[in-house]
Motif scaffolding. Sequence first.
Motif, PDB file in Angstrom:
ATOM      1  N   GLY A   1       0.822  -1.201   0.000  1.00 37.49           N
ATOM      2  CA  GLY A   1       0.000   0.000   0.000  1.00 37.49           C
ATOM      3  C   GLY A   1       0.857   1.252   0.000  1.00 37.49           C
ATOM      4  O   GLY A   1       2.067   1.203   0.201  1.00 37.49           O
ATOM      5  N   VAL A   2       0.186   2.376  -0.221  1.00 33.72           N
ATOM      6  CA  VAL A   2       0.830   3.684  -0.073  1.00 33.72           C
ATOM      7  C   VAL A   2       0.028   4.461   0.954  1.00 33.72           C
ATOM      8  O   VAL A   2      -1.202   4.535   0.853  1.00 33.72           O
ATOM      9  CB  VAL A   2       0.837   4.480  -1.402  1.00 33.72           C
ATOM     10  CG1 VAL A   2       1.509   5.832  -1.200  1.00 33.72           C
ATOM     11  CG2 VAL A   2       1.546   3.705  -2.491  1.00 33.72           C
ATOM     12  N   LEU A   3       0.707   5.014   1.935  1.00 35.56           N
ATOM     13  CA  LEU A   3       0.031   5.871   2.911  1.00 35.56           C
ATOM     14  C   LEU A   3       0.049   7.290   2.382  1.00 35.56           C
ATOM     15  O   LEU A   3       1.111   7.850   2.107  1.00 35.56           O
ATOM     16  CB  LEU A   3       0.748   5.814   4.255  1.00 35.56           C
ATOM     17  CG  LEU A   3       0.271   4.751   5.238  1.00 35.56           C
ATOM     18  CD1 LEU A   3       1.048   4.863   6.548  1.00 35.56           C
ATOM     19  CD2 LEU A   3      -1.226   4.848   5.508  1.00 35.56           C
ATOM     20  N   THR A   4      -1.145   7.868   2.223  1.00 31.37           N
ATOM     21  CA  THR A   4      -1.256   9.249   1.753  1.00 31.37           C
ATOM     22  C   THR A   4      -1.888  10.083   2.863  1.00 31.37           C
ATOM     23  O   THR A   4      -2.297   9.540   3.895  1.00 31.37           O
ATOM     24  CB  THR A   4      -2.149   9.329   0.496  1.00 31.37           C
ATOM     25  OG1 THR A   4      -3.495   9.029   0.882  1.00 31.37           O
ATOM     26  CG2 THR A   4      -1.701   8.343  -0.571  1.00 31.37           C
ATOM     27  N   GLU A   5      -2.003  11.376   2.631  1.00 32.14           N
ATOM     28  CA  GLU A   5      -2.651  12.272   3.608  1.00 32.14           C
ATOM     29  C   GLU A   5      -4.053  11.771   3.958  1.00 32.14           C
ATOM     30  O   GLU A   5      -4.463  11.790   5.104  1.00 32.14           O
ATOM     31  CB  GLU A   5      -2.792  13.676   3.015  1.00 32.14           C
ATOM     32  CG  GLU A   5      -1.469  14.338   2.691  1.00 32.14           C
ATOM     33  CD  GLU A   5      -0.944  15.142   3.859  1.00 32.14           C
ATOM     34  OE1 GLU A   5      -1.682  16.014   4.328  1.00 32.14           O
ATOM     35  OE2 GLU A   5       0.193  14.876   4.304  1.00 32.14           O
ATOM     36  N   GLY A   6      -4.769  11.288   2.937  1.00 33.13           N
ATOM     37  CA  GLY A   6      -6.159  10.897   3.139  1.00 33.13           C
ATOM     38  C   GLY A   6      -6.344   9.489   3.662  1.00 33.13           C
ATOM     39  O   GLY A   6      -7.427   9.127   4.108  1.00 33.13           O
ATOM     40  N   GLY A   7      -5.332   8.650   3.609  1.00 31.61           N
ATOM     41  CA  GLY A   7      -5.466   7.267   4.042  1.00 31.61           C
ATOM     42  C   GLY A   7      -4.597   6.332   3.220  1.00 31.61           C
ATOM     43  O   GLY A   7      -3.517   6.702   2.757  1.00 31.61           O
TER      44      GLY A   7
ATOM     45  N   GLU B 281       3.200   7.212  -9.440  1.00 32.80           N
ATOM     46  CA  GLU B 281       3.037   8.675  -9.388  1.00 32.80           C
ATOM     47  C   GLU B 281       1.894   9.134 -10.293  1.00 32.80           C
ATOM     48  O   GLU B 281       1.168  10.077  -9.967  1.00 32.80           O
ATOM     49  CB  GLU B 281       4.337   9.371  -9.801  1.00 32.80           C
ATOM     50  CG  GLU B 281       5.353   9.427  -8.685  1.00 32.80           C
ATOM     51  CD  GLU B 281       6.611  10.203  -9.080  1.00 32.80           C
ATOM     52  OE1 GLU B 281       6.625  10.814 -10.171  1.00 32.80           O
ATOM     53  OE2 GLU B 281       7.569  10.168  -8.298  1.00 32.80           O
ATOM     54  N   VAL B 282       1.738   8.453 -11.438  1.00 34.86           N
ATOM     55  CA  VAL B 282       0.656   8.802 -12.363  1.00 34.86           C
ATOM     56  C   VAL B 282      -0.694   8.353 -11.792  1.00 34.86           C
ATOM     57  O   VAL B 282      -1.697   9.062 -11.889  1.00 34.86           O
ATOM     58  CB  VAL B 282       0.905   8.144 -13.744  1.00 34.86           C
ATOM     59  CG1 VAL B 282      -0.289   8.347 -14.665  1.00 34.86           C
ATOM     60  CG2 VAL B 282       2.184   8.696 -14.371  1.00 34.86           C
ATOM     61  N   LEU B 283      -0.701   7.152 -11.145  1.00 31.47           N
ATOM     62  CA  LEU B 283      -1.961   6.573 -10.669  1.00 31.47           C
ATOM     63  C   LEU B 283      -2.497   7.221  -9.395  1.00 31.47           C
ATOM     64  O   LEU B 283      -3.711   7.330  -9.201  1.00 31.47           O
ATOM     65  CB  LEU B 283      -1.765   5.074 -10.388  1.00 31.47           C
ATOM     66  CG  LEU B 283      -1.504   4.169 -11.589  1.00 31.47           C
ATOM     67  CD1 LEU B 283      -1.180   2.756 -11.111  1.00 31.47           C
ATOM     68  CD2 LEU B 283      -2.739   4.153 -12.494  1.00 31.47           C
ATOM     69  N   LEU B 284      -1.602   7.652  -8.516  1.00 28.47           N
ATOM     70  CA  LEU B 284      -2.026   8.065  -7.167  1.00 28.47           C
ATOM     71  C   LEU B 284      -3.058   9.208  -7.124  1.00 28.47           C
ATOM     72  O   LEU B 284      -4.005   9.133  -6.331  1.00 28.47           O
ATOM     73  CB  LEU B 284      -0.814   8.442  -6.312  1.00 28.47           C
ATOM     74  CG  LEU B 284      -0.116   7.273  -5.613  1.00 28.47           C
ATOM     75  CD1 LEU B 284       1.074   7.777  -4.803  1.00 28.47           C
ATOM     76  CD2 LEU B 284      -1.079   6.500  -4.720  1.00 28.47           C
TER      77      LEU B 284
ATOM     78  N   ALA C 177      -6.491   7.778  -7.311  1.00 23.33           N
ATOM     79  CA  ALA C 177      -6.679   6.477  -6.670  1.00 23.33           C
ATOM     80  C   ALA C 177      -7.743   6.505  -5.582  1.00 23.33           C
ATOM     81  O   ALA C 177      -7.971   7.533  -4.944  1.00 23.33           O
ATOM     82  CB  ALA C 177      -5.358   6.020  -6.065  1.00 23.33           C
ATOM     83  N   LYS C 178      -8.384   5.333  -5.395  1.00 15.23           N
ATOM     84  CA  LYS C 178      -9.345   5.189  -4.295  1.00 15.23           C
ATOM     85  C   LYS C 178      -8.577   5.079  -2.979  1.00 15.23           C
ATOM     86  O   LYS C 178      -7.642   4.289  -2.856  1.00 15.23           O
ATOM     87  CB  LYS C 178     -10.170   3.913  -4.532  1.00 15.23           C
ATOM     88  CG  LYS C 178     -11.310   3.724  -3.555  1.00 15.23           C
ATOM     89  CD  LYS C 178     -12.066   2.438  -3.850  1.00 15.23           C
ATOM     90  CE  LYS C 178     -11.933   1.509  -2.652  1.00 15.23           C
ATOM     91  NZ  LYS C 178     -12.222   0.117  -2.927  1.00 15.23           N
ATOM     92  N   VAL C 179      -8.985   5.901  -2.003  1.00 17.13           N
ATOM     93  CA  VAL C 179      -8.278   5.930  -0.712  1.00 17.13           C
ATOM     94  C   VAL C 179      -9.174   5.324   0.360  1.00 17.13           C
ATOM     95  O   VAL C 179     -10.336   5.686   0.483  1.00 17.13           O
ATOM     96  CB  VAL C 179      -7.914   7.384  -0.333  1.00 17.13           C
ATOM     97  CG1 VAL C 179      -7.195   7.427   1.006  1.00 17.13           C
ATOM     98  CG2 VAL C 179      -7.044   8.019  -1.415  1.00 17.13           C
ATOM     99  N   GLN C 180      -8.620   4.368   1.127  1.00 18.56           N
ATOM    100  CA  GLN C 180      -9.381   3.766   2.230  1.00 18.56           C
ATOM    101  C   GLN C 180      -8.952   4.421   3.543  1.00 18.56           C
ATOM    102  O   GLN C 180      -7.811   4.845   3.669  1.00 18.56           O
ATOM    103  CB  GLN C 180      -9.076   2.270   2.373  1.00 18.56           C
ATOM    104  CG  GLN C 180      -8.866   1.509   1.102  1.00 18.56           C
ATOM    105  CD  GLN C 180      -8.345   0.094   1.383  1.00 18.56           C
ATOM    106  OE1 GLN C 180      -8.373  -0.389   2.505  1.00 18.56           O
ATOM    107  NE2 GLN C 180      -7.876  -0.566   0.331  1.00 18.56           N
ATOM    108  N   PRO C 181      -9.851   4.442   4.535  1.00 17.94           N
ATOM    109  CA  PRO C 181      -9.435   4.967   5.846  1.00 17.94           C
ATOM    110  C   PRO C 181      -8.296   4.119   6.415  1.00 17.94           C
ATOM    111  O   PRO C 181      -8.277   2.897   6.223  1.00 17.94           O
ATOM    112  CB  PRO C 181     -10.687   4.832   6.709  1.00 17.94           C
ATOM    113  CG  PRO C 181     -11.769   4.301   5.844  1.00 17.94           C
ATOM    114  CD  PRO C 181     -11.218   3.945   4.509  1.00 17.94           C
ATOM    115  N   ALA C 182      -7.355   4.781   7.083  1.00 13.31           N
ATOM    116  CA  ALA C 182      -6.195   4.055   7.611  1.00 13.31           C
ATOM    117  C   ALA C 182      -6.254   3.914   9.126  1.00 13.31           C
ATOM    118  O   ALA C 182      -5.286   3.492   9.758  1.00 13.31           O
ATOM    119  CB  ALA C 182      -4.911   4.775   7.197  1.00 13.31           C
TER     120      ALA C 182
END
Length: 300
Positions: A15-21, A55-58, A61-66
Amino acid sequence: MRLVTFRSEDGPRLGVLTEGGLVDVADCARTAGVELPPDMRSFIALGDRGLDELEVLLPGAKVQPADDLRLAPPVADLTKNAFAVGRNYLDHIREGSRARGEAEVKLPEYAVFFTKPPSSLIAHGEEIQLHPTVTSNLDYEVELVVVIGRGGRDISAESALDHVYGYTIGNDVSARDLQRAHGQWFKGKSLDRTCPIGPCIVPARYLPDIRDARITLRVNGDTRQDARTSQMIYDIPTIIHQLSQGLTLDTGDLILTGTPSGVGHGMTPPHWLAEGDTVEAEIEGIGVLRNRVAAGVPDA
Ligand code: MG
């Protein structure tokens, strides 16, 4: 870019952890009609190509709660021991000599290597096992961890950074009494479920300043270790050069690069880890690796 391995019903996934999840990498790629692997090691093997695609996809991307995220060690399927360097910060060598009552401080002529078995590794958020029946001197050691990208052997110092995929954080928890009793470090640094690694891998291309980053460790909020990675005696290119002479490094291999001063063993009197302690290892640019100390003996 913070790459993680998270636990799902289908086993560990990338996974990738982003600001949103959290973004599930393989799912996000499939939705966009491209293919990216579901595990960290295969993704590391793609090198820059995988990161370029991500980088292109993120952005879409759909973000799930973390919030309820359960992490695994970043390279969850480690099949061989993690490598580690001992005695790589001058102040830590001095405090060790002082604690042993030695008058003279001896500097290592070559990097000192040992290894830690996969069974010793745990993730961010998992519990460090105290093993009270085998040790009463459990200690912490925050370390910058190198993640190998392209494998190789007999790597020159000049080309060493081309083999580094990224970096994470390690806590080389060490049973000092076992280190002393067995006359060698392996046993005291290899107890089951004592070595936190994570929380994430940050690829080297997003960490231009990692060779002079602040590295700290806190026990229950009290700062014990506070140094900079530039204080290493053997820097990362030298470590990779020396370790890889006649010894193949593979994609996904981990190298813990040594700890600065401030370990419990060096305090007067010594401070050992105890049940319920919270240990936070932090490196600028990567994050915080947080683990609680449990009193139990893990199931065999
Ligand atoms: Mg260490």
